[in-house]
Design a protein around this motif. Structure first.
Motif, PDB file in Angstrom:
ATOM      1  N   TYR A  71       0.840  -1.190   0.000  1.00 26.25           N
ATOM      2  CA  TYR A  71       0.000   0.000   0.000  1.00 26.25           C
ATOM      3  C   TYR A  71       0.882   1.250   0.000  1.00 26.25           C
ATOM      4  O   TYR A  71       1.987   1.231   0.543  1.00 26.25           O
ATOM      5  CB  TYR A  71      -0.852   0.064   1.258  1.00 26.25           C
ATOM      6  N   CYS A  72       0.364   2.319  -0.553  1.00 24.48           N
ATOM      7  CA  CYS A  72       1.020   3.601  -0.358  1.00 24.48           C
ATOM      8  C   CYS A  72       0.110   4.466   0.519  1.00 24.48           C
ATOM      9  O   CYS A  72      -1.099   4.248   0.612  1.00 24.48           O
ATOM     10  CB  CYS A  72       1.310   4.300  -1.680  1.00 24.48           C
ATOM     11  N   ASN A  73       0.729   5.431   1.163  1.00 24.94           N
ATOM     12  CA  ASN A  73      -0.008   6.385   1.975  1.00 24.94           C
ATOM     13  C   ASN A  73       0.966   7.475   2.387  1.00 24.94           C
ATOM     14  O   ASN A  73       2.175   7.396   2.124  1.00 24.94           O
ATOM     15  CB  ASN A  73      -0.614   5.729   3.213  1.00 24.94           C
ATOM     16  N   GLY A  74       0.455   8.489   3.021  1.00 25.90           N
ATOM     17  CA  GLY A  74       1.333   9.500   3.561  1.00 25.90           C
ATOM     18  C   GLY A  74       2.082   8.973   4.768  1.00 25.90           C
ATOM     19  O   GLY A  74       1.723   7.928   5.344  1.00 25.90           O
ATOM     20  N   VAL A  75       3.097   9.711   5.185  1.00 27.86           N
ATOM     21  CA  VAL A  75       3.828   9.394   6.406  1.00 27.86           C
ATOM     22  C   VAL A  75       3.813  10.658   7.259  1.00 27.86           C
ATOM     23  O   VAL A  75       4.539  11.606   6.952  1.00 27.86           O
ATOM     24  CB  VAL A  75       5.280   8.958   6.122  1.00 27.86           C
ATOM     25  N   PRO A  76       2.987  10.718   8.318  1.00 29.19           N
ATOM     26  CA  PRO A  76       2.030   9.705   8.745  1.00 29.19           C
ATOM     27  C   PRO A  76       0.862   9.574   7.769  1.00 29.19           C
ATOM     28  O   PRO A  76       0.708  10.403   6.861  1.00 29.19           O
ATOM     29  CB  PRO A  76       1.556  10.239  10.100  1.00 29.19           C
ATOM     30  N   VAL A  77       0.045   8.548   7.944  1.00 26.96           N
ATOM     31  CA  VAL A  77      -1.058   8.310   7.014  1.00 26.96           C
ATOM     32  C   VAL A  77      -2.024   9.491   7.025  1.00 26.96           C
ATOM     33  O   VAL A  77      -2.179  10.187   8.027  1.00 26.96           O
ATOM     34  CB  VAL A  77      -1.798   7.002   7.353  1.00 26.96           C
ATOM     35  N   PHE A  78      -2.664   9.695   5.881  1.00 29.57           N
ATOM     36  CA  PHE A  78      -3.579  10.820   5.745  1.00 29.57           C
ATOM     37  C   PHE A  78      -4.767  10.690   6.707  1.00 29.57           C
ATOM     38  O   PHE A  78      -5.161  11.670   7.347  1.00 29.57           O
ATOM     39  CB  PHE A  78      -4.075  10.903   4.303  1.00 29.57           C
ATOM     40  N   SER A  79      -5.326   9.513   6.801  1.00 24.59           N
ATOM     41  CA  SER A  79      -6.440   9.247   7.708  1.00 24.59           C
ATOM     42  C   SER A  79      -6.650   7.739   7.741  1.00 24.59           C
ATOM     43  O   SER A  79      -6.203   7.031   6.838  1.00 24.59           O
ATOM     44  CB  SER A  79      -7.717   9.937   7.220  1.00 24.59           C
ATOM     45  N   PRO A  80      -7.356   7.243   8.772  1.00 20.29           N
ATOM     46  CA  PRO A  80      -7.599   5.789   8.826  1.00 20.29           C
ATOM     47  C   PRO A  80      -8.372   5.270   7.617  1.00 20.29           C
ATOM     48  O   PRO A  80      -8.245   4.104   7.261  1.00 20.29           O
ATOM     49  CB  PRO A  80      -8.423   5.635  10.115  1.00 20.29           C
ATOM     50  N   SER A  81      -9.154   6.130   6.983  1.00 22.37           N
ATOM     51  CA  SER A  81      -9.969   5.693   5.846  1.00 22.37           C
ATOM     52  C   SER A  81      -9.292   5.936   4.506  1.00 22.37           C
ATOM     53  O   SER A  81      -9.887   5.715   3.454  1.00 22.37           O
ATOM     54  CB  SER A  81     -11.319   6.415   5.864  1.00 22.37           C
ATOM     55  N   SER A  82      -8.045   6.370   4.517  1.00 25.57           N
ATOM     56  CA  SER A  82      -7.383   6.743   3.263  1.00 25.57           C
ATOM     57  C   SER A  82      -6.699   5.586   2.561  1.00 25.57           C
ATOM     58  O   SER A  82      -6.227   5.754   1.434  1.00 25.57           O
ATOM     59  CB  SER A  82      -6.352   7.842   3.526  1.00 25.57           C
ATOM     60  N   TRP A  83      -6.647   4.424   3.171  1.00 28.23           N
ATOM     61  CA  TRP A  83      -5.968   3.300   2.540  1.00 28.23           C
ATOM     62  C   TRP A  83      -6.659   2.877   1.265  1.00 28.23           C
ATOM     63  O   TRP A  83      -7.884   2.790   1.207  1.00 28.23           O
ATOM     64  CB  TRP A  83      -5.890   2.111   3.496  1.00 28.23           C
ATOM     65  N   GLY A  84      -5.873   2.592   0.229  1.00 23.11           N
ATOM     66  CA  GLY A  84      -6.397   2.055  -1.005  1.00 23.11           C
ATOM     67  C   GLY A  84      -6.575   0.550  -0.904  1.00 23.11           C
ATOM     68  O   GLY A  84      -6.474  -0.031   0.177  1.00 23.11           O
ATOM     69  N   GLN A  85      -6.787  -0.068  -2.062  1.00 22.21           N
ATOM     70  CA  GLN A  85      -7.017  -1.509  -2.070  1.00 22.21           C
ATOM     71  C   GLN A  85      -5.709  -2.295  -1.991  1.00 22.21           C
ATOM     72  O   GLN A  85      -5.718  -3.485  -1.702  1.00 22.21           O
ATOM     73  CB  GLN A  85      -7.784  -1.926  -3.338  1.00 22.21           C
ATOM     74  N   GLY A  86      -4.602  -1.621  -2.229  1.00 22.16           N
ATOM     75  CA  GLY A  86      -3.309  -2.288  -2.209  1.00 22.16           C
ATOM     76  C   GLY A  86      -3.074  -3.110  -3.464  1.00 22.16           C
ATOM     77  O   GLY A  86      -3.948  -3.263  -4.318  1.00 22.16           O
ATOM     78  N   THR A  87      -1.865  -3.626  -3.584  1.00 26.04           N
ATOM     79  CA  THR A  87      -1.517  -4.490  -4.704  1.00 26.04           C
ATOM     80  C   THR A  87      -0.730  -5.685  -4.167  1.00 26.04           C
ATOM     81  O   THR A  87       0.210  -5.524  -3.385  1.00 26.04           O
ATOM     82  CB  THR A  87      -0.745  -3.712  -5.790  1.00 26.04           C
ATOM     83  N   GLN A  88      -1.139  -6.875  -4.581  1.00 29.86           N
ATOM     84  CA  GLN A  88      -0.550  -8.095  -4.046  1.00 29.86           C
ATOM     85  C   GLN A  88       0.774  -8.404  -4.736  1.00 29.86           C
ATOM     86  O   GLN A  88       0.851  -8.429  -5.969  1.00 29.86           O
ATOM     87  CB  GLN A  88      -1.501  -9.276  -4.253  1.00 29.86           C
ATOM     88  N   VAL A  89       1.794  -8.650  -3.936  1.00 36.58           N
ATOM     89  CA  VAL A  89       3.080  -9.110  -4.438  1.00 36.58           C
ATOM     90  C   VAL A  89       3.332 -10.501  -3.862  1.00 36.58           C
ATOM     91  O   VAL A  89       3.315 -10.681  -2.645  1.00 36.58           O
ATOM     92  CB  VAL A  89       4.210  -8.152  -4.029  1.00 36.58           C
ATOM     93  N   THR A  90       3.536 -11.450  -4.750  1.00 36.95           N
ATOM     94  CA  THR A  90       3.815 -12.826  -4.332  1.00 36.95           C
ATOM     95  C   THR A  90       5.134 -13.259  -4.938  1.00 36.95           C
ATOM     96  O   THR A  90       5.304 -13.217  -6.165  1.00 36.95           O
ATOM     97  CB  THR A  90       2.695 -13.777  -4.762  1.00 36.95           C
ATOM     98  N   VAL A  91       6.058 -13.653  -4.097  1.00 42.35           N
ATOM     99  CA  VAL A  91       7.376 -14.105  -4.543  1.00 42.35           C
ATOM    100  C   VAL A  91       7.472 -15.603  -4.254  1.00 42.35           C
ATOM    101  O   VAL A  91       7.535 -16.023  -3.105  1.00 42.35           O
ATOM    102  CB  VAL A  91       8.506 -13.354  -3.842  1.00 42.35           C
ATOM    103  N   SER A  92       7.458 -16.373  -5.321  1.00 46.03           N
ATOM    104  CA  SER A  92       7.430 -17.822  -5.155  1.00 46.03           C
ATOM    105  C   SER A  92       7.949 -18.495  -6.410  1.00 46.03           C
ATOM    106  O   SER A  92       7.753 -17.991  -7.526  1.00 46.03           O
ATOM    107  CB  SER A  92       6.003 -18.294  -4.867  1.00 46.03           C
ATOM    108  N   SER A  93       8.592 -19.628  -6.221  1.00 42.53           N
ATOM    109  CA  SER A  93       9.038 -20.401  -7.366  1.00 42.53           C
ATOM    110  C   SER A  93       7.994 -21.449  -7.743  1.00 42.53           C
ATOM    111  O   SER A  93       8.190 -22.217  -8.691  1.00 42.53           O
ATOM    112  CB  SER A  93      10.385 -21.064  -7.063  1.00 42.53           C
TER     113      SER A  93
END
Length: 116
Positions: free
Chosen positions: A94-116
């Motif tokens: 996820y991205c956000n401000g530092v500190p976060v903009f607000s508790p409701s500001s989180w996006g949906q995020g993006t999944q990263v999977t590292v696997s063979s």
């Protein structure tokens, strides 16, 4: 109300690379410290990289030398270049401000999977 939209995740083999993007709207992006966070299953969300308005960067020890955060203020976008990926990098990012903009500001995020 700030809106954050992350993209660029996927499935990659150990040692591979991915580039994440996050577009922000609804805020004066260029003035804020921006960060990339991640949350692995069963773990708390952690801040892994941050970048100030003048592009001073900071990284958690586990990603130093492998991840690079950058920003394009003309596009209201922050990036995370991830190289030499490891299975322990698997998480929703996820991205956000530092500190976060607000508790409701989180996006949906993006999944990263590292696997063979």
């Amino acid at each position: 109300q700030v809106q954050l939209v992350e993209s660029g995740g996927g499935l990659v083999q150990p040692g591979g690379s991915l580039r994440l993007s996050c577009v922000a709207s609804g805020t004066i992006f260029r003035f804020y410290v921006m960060g990339w966070y991640r949350q692995a299953p069963g773990k708390q969300r952690e801040l892994v990289a941050s970048i100030t308005s003048v592009r001073v960067t900071n990284y958690v020890e586990s990603v130093k030398g492998r991840f690079t955060i950058s920003r394009d203020n003309t596009k209201n976008t922050v990036y995370l270049q991830m190289n030499s990926l490891k299975p322990e990098d698997t998480a929703v990012y996820y991205c956000n401000g530092v500190p976060v903009f607000s508790p409701s500001s989180w996006g949906q995020g993006t999944q990263v999977t590292v696997s063979s």
